[in-house]
Design a protein around this motif. Structure first.
Motif, PDB file in Angstrom:
ATOM      1  N   GLU A 138       0.721  -1.045  -0.049  1.00 20.73           N
ATOM      2  CA  GLU A 138      -0.040  -0.018   0.010  1.00 20.73           C
ATOM      3  C   GLU A 138       0.925   1.190  -0.054  1.00 20.73           C
ATOM      4  O   GLU A 138       0.649   2.232  -0.784  1.00 20.73           O
ATOM      5  CB  GLU A 138      -0.992  -0.023   1.168  1.00 20.73           C
ATOM      6  N   ALA A 140       2.152   1.983  -3.475  1.00 18.51           N
ATOM      7  CA  ALA A 140       1.097   2.231  -4.404  1.00 18.51           C
ATOM      8  C   ALA A 140       0.875   3.886  -4.055  1.00 18.51           C
ATOM      9  O   ALA A 140       0.531   4.517  -5.028  1.00 18.51           O
ATOM     10  CB  ALA A 140      -0.343   1.477  -3.926  1.00 18.51           C
ATOM     11  N   GLU A 179       1.434   6.661  -7.135  1.00 19.05           N
ATOM     12  CA  GLU A 179       0.336   7.439  -7.338  1.00 19.05           C
ATOM     13  C   GLU A 179       0.720   9.140  -7.004  1.00 19.05           C
ATOM     14  O   GLU A 179       0.442   9.939  -7.969  1.00 19.05           O
ATOM     15  CB  GLU A 179      -0.896   7.306  -6.596  1.00 19.05           C
TER      16      GLU A 179
END
Length: 300
Positions: free
Chosen positions: A238, A241, A245
């Protein structure tokens, strides 16, 4: 697995955890390179708008942000930082650092603002330190300590991780609009467990308190222990990620696309002092990944 992590150093490693102020990280030592702003640093006067951003120029200066990995902790001696062997800004002949690969004159044009024990909450402070030097390239590797805690419940929430990363990247773009940023993924903590769990010596060292959210009871393959490890690994996924992003929102930010996370490192890439931090070989791997990704970004 690199052999010979002598038991005589277990007490020393335990001391390193106390000094770190954070699981698995050492005390801030060593020295940063340079004290004056370099010539040829990034300039923001008259910078083009975000949509018309010019391609990044070959850097003349590099600033590193992060934790003990970037400080080279345990890469030279136990209980000490070794920034000269940092993958990002190191100047040792034993590590072909990113700065040595990219800069014509690294000496006096690199700064290592990483701190052993740092978590993502410390990233905005390091960002401010880097902005003051106006480098052409900023590297970021931050997040291992946010997942390496005393328990899985103590890991940094993803929302908090995102806030610190987003704020830091926004500020870098605002204050240094011509500076390129390289963001490394957080390496796999599950891979670390897989590599070291078969070694009696490594298990004894880890039992002193290193990254207990992942490495506690390394021989336990039961449902609870396996679930805990999966929870920690999921949190690292996570975090990565978030890095992908947030970096993707900035034209001059290059993310490694998870290359550091996916790299199948072995015990030969880990320090013999704690079987946790990268040794010279591990630092070289991180430098190679970064150099390849930045070269692809410039050629692409």
């Amino acid at each position: 697995m690199r052999k010979g992590a002598a038991l005589v150093f277990t007490g020393a490693v335990a001391m390193s955890l106390v000094l770190a102020g954070c699981t698995g990280e050492g005390a801030t030592q060593g020295k940063d390179k340079g004290s004056a702003a370099p010539s040829g640093g990034a300039e923001d006067a008259g910078a083009p708008s975000r949509k018309a951003r010019a391609a990044p120029r070959p850097p003349k200066s590099v600033a590193a942000l992060g934790d003990s990995i970037t400080r080279g902790f345990h890469a030279c001696e136990p209980l000490t930082d070794c920034p000269e062997k940092s993958w990002s800004t190191g100047d040792s002949q034993d590590v072909d650092s990113l700065a040595q690969r990219l800069l014509d004159k690294p000496s006096g044009h690199t700064w290592n603002f990483a701190r052993s024990g740092a978590q993502v909450a410390d990233l905005p402070v390091q960002t401010g330190e880097a902005i003051a030097r106006r480098p052409d390239l900023v590297t970021i590797l931050m997040g291992a300590n946010d997942a390496c805690t005393e328990s899985a419940e103590e890991m940094t929430p993803v929302a908090d991780y995102r806030t610190a990363v987003a704020d830091s990247l926004d500020r870098l773009e605002s204050d240094l609009p011509r500076t390129q940023v390289y963001v490394s993924s957080v390496p796999s903590l599950m891979r670390l467990w897989e590599v070291g769990r078969g070694s009696v010596v490594t298990r004894q060292i880890w039992s002193l308190g290193i990254c207990q959210s992942m490495l506690a009871d390394p021989s336990d393959l039961g449902v609870a222990a396996s679930g805990r490890r999966e929870e920690v690994q999921d949190r690292v996924v996570e975090y990565n990620a978030v890095l992908a992003e947030e970096c993707g929102k900035h034209p001059l930010c290059v993310y490694d696309d998870g290359a550091a996370f996916r790299y199948a490192f072995t015990g030969d890439h880990l320090s013999r002092w704690d079987s946790f931090h990268p040794d010279e070989d591990g630092q070289n791997v991180l430098a190679e990944i970064a150099y390849k990704k930045l070269r692809e970004a410039r050629e692409g």
